[in-house]
Motif scaffolding. Sequence first.
Motif, mmCIF file in Angstrom:
data_model
loop_
_atom_site.group_PDB
_atom_site.id
_atom_site.type_symbol
_atom_site.label_atom_id
_atom_site.label_comp_id
_atom_site.label_asym_id
_atom_site.label_seq_id
_atom_site.Cartn_x
_atom_site.Cartn_y
_atom_site.Cartn_z
ATOM 1 N N ILE A 269 -13.349 23.216 18.215
ATOM 2 C CA ILE A 269 -15.071 21.835 18.198
ATOM 3 C C ILE A 269 -15.638 22.699 19.587
ATOM 4 C CG2 ILE A 269 -15.405 19.608 18.048
ATOM 5 C CD1 ILE A 269 -14.152 20.722 15.763
ATOM 6 N N GLU A 270 -16.483 22.518 19.463
ATOM 7 C CA GLU A 270 -17.879 22.867 20.804
ATOM 8 C C GLU A 270 -18.082 20.857 20.999
ATOM 9 O OE1 GLU A 270 -17.374 25.379 21.829
ATOM 10 O OE2 GLU A 270 -16.152 25.598 20.216
ATOM 11 N N HIS A 271 -17.702 20.609 22.546
ATOM 12 C CA HIS A 271 -18.400 19.202 23.225
ATOM 13 C C HIS A 271 -17.207 18.285 22.771
ATOM 14 C CE1 HIS A 271 -21.276 22.285 23.653
ATOM 15 N NE2 HIS A 271 -22.312 21.812 22.314
ATOM 16 N N ALA A 272 -17.555 17.347 21.523
ATOM 17 C CA ALA A 272 -16.233 16.526 21.431
ATOM 18 C C ALA A 272 -16.534 15.052 21.683
ATOM 19 C CB ALA A 272 -14.608 16.806 21.208
ATOM 20 N N ASN A 273 -17.533 15.044 22.539
ATOM 21 C CA ASN A 273 -17.525 13.683 23.629
ATOM 22 C C ASN A 273 -16.874 12.376 23.052
ATOM 23 O OD1 ASN A 273 -19.222 16.051 24.816
ATOM 24 N ND2 ASN A 273 -19.594 14.744 26.362
ATOM 25 N N PHE A 274 -17.230 12.579 22.096
ATOM 26 C CA PHE A 274 -17.710 11.153 20.902
ATOM 27 C C PHE A 274 -16.242 11.105 20.510
ATOM 28 C CE2 PHE A 274 -22.182 10.757 21.300
ATOM 29 C CZ PHE A 274 -22.270 10.999 22.239
ATOM 30 N N ILE A 275 -14.487 12.239 20.874
ATOM 31 C CA ILE A 275 -14.091 12.124 19.750
ATOM 32 C C ILE A 275 -12.673 10.563 19.612
ATOM 33 C CG2 ILE A 275 -11.946 12.880 21.704
ATOM 34 C CD1 ILE A 275 -11.251 14.618 18.930
ATOM 35 N N ASP A 276 -12.557 10.014 18.390
ATOM 36 C CA ASP A 276 -11.614 8.881 19.446
ATOM 37 C C ASP A 276 -9.838 9.430 18.775
ATOM 38 O OD1 ASP A 276 -11.062 9.786 16.350
ATOM 39 O OD2 ASP A 276 -12.620 7.345 16.658
ATOM 40 N N GLN A 314 -26.137 9.308 27.033
ATOM 41 C CA GLN A 314 -25.080 8.834 25.624
ATOM 42 C C GLN A 314 -23.699 10.031 25.726
ATOM 43 O OE1 GLN A 314 -26.120 8.580 21.552
ATOM 44 N NE2 GLN A 314 -28.050 7.985 22.655
ATOM 45 N N ALA A 315 -23.510 11.582 26.264
ATOM 46 C CA ALA A 315 -23.071 12.351 25.836
ATOM 47 C C ALA A 315 -22.216 12.152 26.987
ATOM 48 C CB ALA A 315 -23.256 13.729 25.709
ATOM 49 N N LEU A 316 -22.599 11.687 28.467
ATOM 50 C CA LEU A 316 -21.387 11.902 29.289
ATOM 51 C C LEU A 316 -20.853 10.439 29.975
ATOM 52 C CD1 LEU A 316 -21.506 12.556 33.207
ATOM 53 C CD2 LEU A 316 -23.275 11.212 33.163
ATOM 54 N N ALA A 317 -21.188 9.774 29.186
ATOM 55 C CA ALA A 317 -20.572 7.809 28.390
ATOM 56 C C ALA A 317 -19.346 8.218 27.972
ATOM 57 C CB ALA A 317 -21.162 7.292 28.005
ATOM 58 N N GLY A 318 -19.381 9.245 27.443
ATOM 59 C CA GLY A 318 -18.186 9.891 25.769
ATOM 60 C C GLY A 318 -17.261 11.088 27.304
ATOM 61 N N LEU A 319 -17.499 11.282 27.827
ATOM 62 C CA LEU A 319 -17.050 12.503 28.661
ATOM 63 C C LEU A 319 -15.355 11.361 29.567
ATOM 64 C CD1 LEU A 319 -17.822 15.290 29.542
ATOM 65 C CD2 LEU A 319 -18.440 14.857 31.354
ATOM 66 N N ASP A 320 -15.722 10.888 29.932
ATOM 67 C CA ASP A 320 -14.223 9.973 30.450
ATOM 68 C C ASP A 320 -13.429 9.688 29.372
ATOM 69 O OD1 ASP A 320 -12.386 9.347 32.683
ATOM 70 O OD2 ASP A 320 -12.842 6.724 31.492
ATOM 71 N N SER A 321 -13.832 8.974 28.180
ATOM 72 C CA SER A 321 -13.048 8.731 27.123
ATOM 73 C C SER A 321 -12.509 9.918 26.865
ATOM 74 C CB SER A 321 -13.547 7.463 26.470
ATOM 75 O OG SER A 321 -12.773 7.937 25.344
ATOM 76 N N MET A 322 -12.889 11.036 26.722
ATOM 77 C CA MET A 322 -12.848 12.052 25.447
ATOM 78 C C MET A 322 -11.888 12.910 26.755
ATOM 79 S SD MET A 322 -12.885 15.786 26.303
ATOM 80 C CE MET A 322 -14.865 16.071 26.706
ATOM 81 N N PHE A 323 -11.465 13.669 28.078
ATOM 82 C CA PHE A 323 -10.655 13.764 29.006
ATOM 83 C C PHE A 323 -9.870 12.969 28.822
ATOM 84 C CE2 PHE A 323 -14.142 16.527 30.214
ATOM 85 C CZ PHE A 323 -14.093 17.941 30.396
ATOM 86 N N SER A 324 -9.971 11.630 29.411
ATOM 87 C CA SER A 324 -9.008 11.217 29.343
ATOM 88 C C SER A 324 -7.435 10.838 28.185
ATOM 89 C CB SER A 324 -9.123 9.272 29.929
ATOM 90 O OG SER A 324 -9.611 9.125 30.329
ATOM 91 N N LEU A 325 -8.056 10.737 26.791
ATOM 92 C CA LEU A 325 -8.009 10.813 25.210
ATOM 93 C C LEU A 325 -6.624 12.161 25.930
ATOM 94 C CD1 LEU A 325 -7.154 9.678 23.019
ATOM 95 C CD2 LEU A 325 -8.812 10.663 22.012
ATOM 96 N N ALA A 326 -6.953 13.022 26.297
ATOM 97 C CA ALA A 326 -6.749 14.312 25.902
ATOM 98 C C ALA A 326 -5.384 14.744 26.814
ATOM 99 C CB ALA A 326 -7.543 15.794 26.259
ATOM 100 N N LYS A 327 -5.660 13.634 27.698
ATOM 101 C CA LYS A 327 -4.763 13.958 29.036
ATOM 102 C C LYS A 327 -3.970 12.988 28.356
ATOM 103 C CE LYS A 327 -2.902 14.499 32.612
ATOM 104 N NZ LYS A 327 -2.464 15.491 33.781
ATOM 105 N N GLU A 328 -3.997 12.393 27.906
ATOM 106 C CA GLU A 328 -2.895 11.386 27.595
ATOM 107 C C GLU A 328 -2.245 11.685 26.108
ATOM 108 O OE1 GLU A 328 -3.149 7.326 25.177
ATOM 109 O OE2 GLU A 328 -4.407 7.834 26.487
ATOM 110 N N LYS A 329 -2.555 12.224 25.424
ATOM 111 C CA LYS A 329 -2.361 12.593 24.204
ATOM 112 C C LYS A 329 -0.999 13.833 24.756
ATOM 113 C CE LYS A 329 -3.204 11.935 20.459
ATOM 114 N NZ LYS A 329 -1.978 11.076 19.492
ATOM 115 N N GLY A 330 -1.269 13.940 26.180
ATOM 116 C CA GLY A 330 -0.906 16.252 26.678
ATOM 117 C C GLY A 330 -1.676 17.250 25.848
#
Length: 438
Positions: A269-276, A314-330
């Motif tokens: 998946i390329e980008h995925a900025n708004f992933i939950d 919009q895409a930039l706003a979703g960046l922190d959430s996406m990276f933070s979620l990936a980090k949190e989930k390992g």
Amino acid sequence: MRSLILALVFASTAVAAQDEPTRTLITNVNVFDGVSDRLIEGASVMIEDNLISAVSIDPIDAEGAMVIDGGGRTMTPGFIDAHVHLTLQVNYAELAALDEYYFAFTQADQAEKMLLRGFTTARDAGGNVYSLMRAINEGLVNGPRLYVSGGTIGQSGGHGDYRLPNDPPRLIATQAPWAVRQGHSAVIDGPDQALSAAREQLRKGSTQLKLFTGGGVASPTDPLDVVEMTPEEVRAVVQAAENWNTYVMSHVYNTRGIRLAVENGVKSIEHANFIDEETLDIVIENDAWLSVQALVFVNTPAGMSPEVQDRFKQALAGLDSMFSLAKEKGFKKLAFGTDVIGDPALLARQNEEFSLRTRWFEPAEILRQATSGNAELMALSGPRNPYPEKLGVIEEGAYADLILIDGNPLEDIDVLVDYDENFDLIMKDGVIYKNTLN
């Protein structure tokens, strides 16, 4: 007769000499092997032809080898960018006005510059770069190893449909749009057309396929929230790829489009900025990758319409959430990419991606993403992989793709940003393309 015998002897000796491997020994280096979070200090690395034959802290026999003293510098594997567009490095306003010859010249120019930034491998995420890949592999031009997607596959009115507002509908058009004619994209409607488009890219030599299941930040017609292509269309492309023992990557930002892709077999998946979190769990269950970028969203292209600038925000706003979620989930299947289009000046800052990721990751994690991690993603192309040996690592049997760096990126990853100053040696496939040591 005697002269004939001597000639044969000399000829056989010359052939034997050519068959002997070329040996290069690099001594006195501290090695980041692409995996560990610690350096192998005071190591030596032997290269024979295009492969690494030994990595050791003990002396290596240097007989017949060219010896290079690394002077205590850090050695890393050559970097891998999982999302580039070498074709589309021209001004957006000019895209539709240029022919394939000009695109070819810009491709070759950008490929060499990318190699000299330390990127010895790149996955091209859309564009007609088949001939560029061949030219690089044959030594006609300098550039990274390329994994080529070819023409991107998307629906009418979706991302990748470059038609102008006054272009006729596809149903009555007598000529395909410029991007389709030149092989940069394939516009489809329905699973039959999707299957045909996928097979065409594989026929040309794609190592993997690229499609769109959501809107884009720079698209003229499709907002970021829309879902593109039907399950049947996605499955048709995935089936074509699987029949050729390779995989599909999908451009998409929103959760519905991500699920559409991974639930129908897409593996990257390329980008995925708004992933939950729920959608990331689905990605994990389906053993898929997230190929994500920071550089392109931190730097909104100049001269864009207010609507496009808003999409970048919009895409930039979703960046922190996406990276933070990936980090949190390992989550480990997180690729390193940049995705710069239409902005050669920004592409020249490609290495800033390393620094930007320090907001979420440690230097060792980022370096793994850009080396052994991305190499694992490239290997999904299976038998279509044109580079079957090990990439992204410094170990016996791996490709000799190496960088000698003045500084320790595990302590200060910012040394990778000023590549011109700090990269003292760049080797790809056993060939040295830059050497300021001597």
